[in-house]
Motif scaffolding. Sequence first.
Motif, mmCIF file in Angstrom:
data_model
loop_
_atom_site.group_PDB
_atom_site.id
_atom_site.type_symbol
_atom_site.label_atom_id
_atom_site.label_comp_id
_atom_site.label_asym_id
_atom_site.label_seq_id
_atom_site.Cartn_x
_atom_site.Cartn_y
_atom_site.Cartn_z
ATOM 1 N N HIS A 195 43.033 64.554 52.737
ATOM 2 C CA HIS A 195 41.743 63.908 53.003
ATOM 3 C C HIS A 195 41.464 63.761 54.500
ATOM 4 O O HIS A 195 42.378 63.800 55.315
ATOM 5 N N TYR B 201 39.073 64.793 50.448
ATOM 6 C CA TYR B 201 37.841 64.003 50.531
ATOM 7 C C TYR B 201 37.349 63.899 51.972
ATOM 8 O O TYR B 201 38.123 63.871 52.914
ATOM 9 N N TRP C 41 35.728 65.315 47.351
ATOM 10 C CA TRP C 41 34.460 64.569 47.356
ATOM 11 C C TRP C 41 33.931 64.406 48.784
ATOM 12 O O TRP C 41 34.685 64.295 49.740
ATOM 13 N N ASN D 128 34.949 75.822 46.037
ATOM 14 C CA ASN D 128 34.110 74.817 45.387
ATOM 15 C C ASN D 128 34.160 73.485 46.139
ATOM 16 O O ASN D 128 35.093 73.223 46.889
ATOM 17 N N SER E 23 28.961 66.714 40.969
ATOM 18 C CA SER E 23 27.786 65.893 40.683
ATOM 19 C C SER E 23 27.279 65.164 41.928
ATOM 20 O O SER E 23 27.982 65.029 42.917
ATOM 21 N N ARG E 24 26.037 64.727 41.844
ATOM 22 C CA ARG E 24 25.377 63.891 42.853
ATOM 23 C C ARG E 24 25.389 64.517 44.254
ATOM 24 O O ARG E 24 25.481 63.799 45.246
ATOM 25 N N PHE F 241 25.412 67.584 37.630
ATOM 26 C CA PHE F 241 24.231 66.732 37.398
ATOM 27 C C PHE F 241 23.842 65.892 38.624
ATOM 28 O O PHE F 241 24.622 65.705 39.540
ATOM 29 N N MET G 112 33.379 54.291 43.666
ATOM 30 C CA MET G 112 33.206 54.041 42.240
ATOM 31 C C MET G 112 34.294 53.116 41.719
ATOM 32 O O MET G 112 34.303 52.749 40.556
ATOM 33 N N ALA H 255 38.286 50.891 43.059
ATOM 34 C CA ALA H 255 39.234 50.560 44.122
ATOM 35 C C ALA H 255 39.940 51.807 44.640
ATOM 36 O O ALA H 255 40.303 51.883 45.809
ATOM 37 N N ASP H 256 40.117 52.791 43.742
ATOM 38 C CA ASP H 256 40.854 53.998 44.140
ATOM 39 C C ASP H 256 40.074 54.849 45.132
ATOM 40 O O ASP H 256 40.640 55.473 46.016
ATOM 41 N N MET I 159 41.024 52.562 38.794
ATOM 42 C CA MET I 159 41.846 51.947 39.821
ATOM 43 C C MET I 159 43.173 52.680 39.914
ATOM 44 O O MET I 159 44.223 52.075 39.974
ATOM 45 N N ASN J 171 42.319 56.887 33.966
ATOM 46 C CA ASN J 171 41.683 56.337 35.162
ATOM 47 C C ASN J 171 40.264 55.959 34.770
ATOM 48 O O ASN J 171 39.485 56.824 34.389
ATOM 49 N N GLN K 246 37.552 52.757 32.981
ATOM 50 C CA GLN K 246 37.403 51.504 32.252
ATOM 51 C C GLN K 246 36.614 51.763 30.974
ATOM 52 O O GLN K 246 35.529 52.334 31.016
ATOM 53 N N ARG L 23 30.895 61.412 30.573
ATOM 54 C CA ARG L 23 29.695 62.127 31.004
ATOM 55 C C ARG L 23 29.210 61.678 32.377
ATOM 56 O O ARG L 23 28.355 62.308 32.977
ATOM 57 N N LEU L 24 29.713 60.539 32.862
ATOM 58 C CA LEU L 24 29.265 60.044 34.166
ATOM 59 C C LEU L 24 30.033 60.695 35.314
ATOM 60 O O LEU L 24 29.591 60.631 36.453
ATOM 61 N N ALA L 25 31.169 61.266 34.994
ATOM 62 C CA ALA L 25 32.005 61.925 36.018
ATOM 63 C C ALA L 25 32.285 61.013 37.199
ATOM 64 O O ALA L 25 32.339 61.451 38.338
ATOM 65 N N ALA L 26 32.421 59.726 36.907
ATOM 66 C CA ALA L 26 32.668 58.777 37.994
ATOM 67 C C ALA L 26 34.119 58.814 38.449
ATOM 68 O O ALA L 26 34.438 58.368 39.540
ATOM 69 N N LYS L 27 34.991 59.312 37.594
ATOM 70 C CA LYS L 27 36.408 59.386 37.950
ATOM 71 C C LYS L 27 36.790 60.847 38.106
ATOM 72 O O LYS L 27 36.521 61.662 37.221
ATOM 73 N N PRO L 28 37.402 61.173 39.221
ATOM 74 C CA PRO L 28 37.616 62.579 39.536
ATOM 75 C C PRO L 28 38.695 63.238 38.683
ATOM 76 O O PRO L 28 39.559 62.561 38.120
ATOM 77 N N SER M 265 43.965 63.836 39.578
ATOM 78 C CA SER M 265 42.768 63.179 40.107
ATOM 79 C C SER M 265 42.252 63.904 41.331
ATOM 80 O O SER M 265 41.058 64.016 41.546
ATOM 81 N N GLU M 266 43.173 64.381 42.150
ATOM 82 C CA GLU M 266 42.771 65.022 43.400
ATOM 83 C C GLU M 266 43.555 66.314 43.589
ATOM 84 O O GLU M 266 44.709 66.414 43.185
ATOM 85 N N THR N 192 39.468 74.255 39.483
ATOM 86 C CA THR N 192 38.164 73.961 38.891
ATOM 87 C C THR N 192 38.074 72.480 38.579
ATOM 88 O O THR N 192 39.077 71.806 38.388
ATOM 89 N N GLU N 193 36.837 72.016 38.556
ATOM 90 C CA GLU N 193 36.599 70.617 38.209
ATOM 91 C C GLU N 193 36.029 70.610 36.793
ATOM 92 O O GLU N 193 34.983 71.214 36.558
ATOM 93 N N PRO O 36 31.445 67.310 33.302
ATOM 94 C CA PRO O 36 31.302 65.986 32.699
ATOM 95 C C PRO O 36 31.205 66.090 31.178
ATOM 96 O O PRO O 36 30.592 67.020 30.647
#
Lengths: 652, 302
Positions: A37, A57, A76, A92, A114-115, A133, A428, A430-431, B1, B178, B180, B252-257, B271-272, B288-289, B292
């Motif tokens: 990162h 990141y 990210w 990517n 995304s985003r 998305f 998003m 704490a991580d 987290m 990872n 909630q 579907r939110l793809a908030a967690k990597p 995760s990374e 690849t990722e 979602p």
Amino acid sequence: MVTIDLATLSVREANEKLREVAALGQDIELLNPDAKHHLGVGLTTPAKVHIRGSAGYFCAGLTHGAQFIVDSNVGWGVGDNMYSGSVVVGGNAGAIAGVAIRGADIVIKGNMGSRAGQVMKAGTLCCGGNASFLAGYMMYGGRVIILGDSGERVGEDMSNGAIFVGGRIQSLGSDAEIGEVTPEEDIEIRDFLAKYDMPFEGTFKKIQSAGKKLRYSGSEPILRPLPYTEFTDQSSYWNRKVQEDIRVKASIGRYRIRGYGAAKPLPHLGDIAIKVDPNRIGIGPDPVKAVNLRTKIGDRHGARPLELSFPVMIAPMSFGALSRSTKMALAIASRLSDTVENTGEGGMLPQERAEAKQLIFQCLSGRLGWNIQDMQKADAIEIYISQGAKPGLGGQLMAKKVTKELAAIRGIPEGIDLRSPSRHPDIMGADDLVIKVEEFREATGYKIPISVKMGAGRVRDDIKIAYKDGFDFVQLDGMQGSTGAASSEVLEHVGIPTLAALQEALDGLEECGHNGDMPIVLMGGIKDGIDAVKALALGASAVGVGTSALIAGGCIACMQCHVGNCVVGIATQDPEHEKRYETHKQAQAIHRYLETVRWQIAALVQALGYDDFRKLTRDDLVAVTPEAAAMTGLPYDPSYREIEEQILTKVA
Amino acid sequence: MCGIAGILFKKPDSNHVLGQTLVDMLDGCQHRGIDSTGFALYEDGISGLRLRFLLPETGDAAPTIAKIKSVLAEFDAKVLEEGTAGCTYRITVDFKGDIRPFAYAMEHAAKLISLGSSLDVIKDVGTSHELDALYHVGAIAGSHGIGHVRLATESEVKPESAHPFWATGFSDIAIVHNGQITNYWKMRRRLERRGFEFRTDNDSELIAVYLADKLSAGEKLEAALSQSVDDLDGTFSFLVSTKDGIGFAKDRLAAKPMVMYEDDTLVAIASEEVSLNRLFPGQPLNTTEPAPGTCQTWSRSI
């Protein structure tokens, strides 16, 4: 070409070397990046940086002017907040590519997550493959080019700029529409693609803001202001405030927005008394001299701490909510009283920086006015998660205040009803937050404290995250905190009181086995030195004053901050109104007020028999209402209500 | 987290590096969670059924071990091997009966964190390297495994709050997660009404039991994962492991990597990318990722 090998150096060492070498005008290659990162973060000299592999990141984040090439992938937030320069990624990109850019070229040859382009203000984000998305989510300007397909809800809540899609559009976002690609735009896109060697024969569809959502239809009516006593009246059921509220809603057909603080009685520091034997009051001719009030905040991880001559700082308030003149007065007063000022959301004014001896630079979700140059001029960074007046929501600034100058500083279109996002694009949980904190440390060379501002919601959990993610201090804001604009529902009914917030924070820290090294700066309805002493005795390390500083500097508490026509020139961007504000006179008034706060703290600390404010403890306090006792766990003894009055009279 | 990682070797000649690989991958994303670390490893050459228990934090472990043994005796489970490591007690038994009543009885006897014919869950407070030193994770050979680093917020920093979670009542199923799950109680009550027991209030355990229930009813892992994306609310990226393989599901939110790498010899998910790169230092990876709202599974081909 200078080679830096990440197999042998840490990212911190590599970035230091990178900045050093770039300053000498050398080009750099980074070997063995292995998706680490923060590569290149904080670079502000134009250099060519070749990353031979993948980056993690925030690659090239918070940079200005450099040209990056990444052979493989990025994580990210590639190019986070970049002002100028370029990043070309061979593979990517993860989520939020080009987040909050202010002018750079970000080119992703593969797909992007995304985003992408969230809250970007200017510049170009280009993707050779497909975008996931919410591409262009809440973008304020600039251009996104997607040669492949775009995922769901492209252009969601964009307020300006354009998204060009060469492939299929899965679905349009809210408030986005298909527009016409002009021949000039098409030529510019083709030139851009040629520059970065990305052949494309197809045609583009353009997505733009429909402009329907970010404007309130009916404006907030200006009403006869109710006196504050009547405004806070809870005694009668259908009182004047309730009636007025119903009439306004009947007229405008939506929720209401107003400025100023909570206007309903809540348990507060006034429900706590200072417990002292009246026969043993320590007195002296000059308490300010006799009592040590100096304190340092923010050296938990070896950064240069903020130095406060007394444990009170100015709470964050933005240029935007407040006029330039008011921000100047606060900065001057903070210098005269030798404490700390705070930019609030929306950028750092050069004059404010010059006048304030120490200045905290606040980073919000919309990244409005946020940039690497000002970060490096700041004495501390503050990541705003939320505020006491409207926990869980972003800032609001009504169109009247979004002037040309203000829009330019923030990088947004003029005259929109600005609503900052309620959450950060890159935080998003704490991580992620820990990675963001590290990015800011890299960008500022680990020299200045990084703090977090949190509104009182789930304080017990939130403070543990703050502690574990390594923040240097916390600015904790309770429900009594004020704001320039928020919906009245949220202002008065969401959050938890300042008193309860502090106690939850202290309990949370206790539960995670802290060692007392993360100070809490408490704010949200601190009105004088007496409140400050109580907060300090409860466990805060310092307090922040916002509303009381404004009142000291001329605010008449009419609660119309959101309207933009502040009659005393404080909460306005209108030059005619601002003229009424006499910066130097009000700076002196705020300074005089701060000095009385200083004196009050000193006198009370002395009265309790101490020579240093840090000797205050919870044993010096007693709750005089059952609610305050329940919130704080202090012993309940209503008889102290009278004794405290005697003490305060005597000390005064 | 937290941070997650998982690996499956497609060919057995890599099995010997399983433990070390996961130790490295978790070290790579340790910044995502410094409180605790955990592994679920599917080890080669195990005979019998292995159980791992958490011992009491303080005091003598002997009464707990005695209680475990007395319950084992009630089920006619013959002890093959036993030993303590760190805060845990591991015992291998010969048991051929119905797993669920046996598992519930065992977890009433003590804090059971793992049960399986090849699964072993190792989790504790501390970092990946600290756990390796204490439990010799790096020496474990096997075909696949998943792991987790955790930053505790709502629950305490204790070994039992660490991941992976074993699917209470089911053999050889574990999960790392990872995110909630926001419809946790609704989902849990549904499962409880049908007789399932929960060991913790952790939403990750729910995912494990939810999936195990579907698998024991004969559903394929991929179908169960696909259904989970619809049934579970909230933000999540999780990995599941069974005796045969691993799989992931992503909300579907793809908030967690989540990033993955696959070639002819292995599939690795984390995760990374920095964790994946630990497998191939200095080498850019074609990663690849996952999209979602998708899921995927892999089975070992040995």
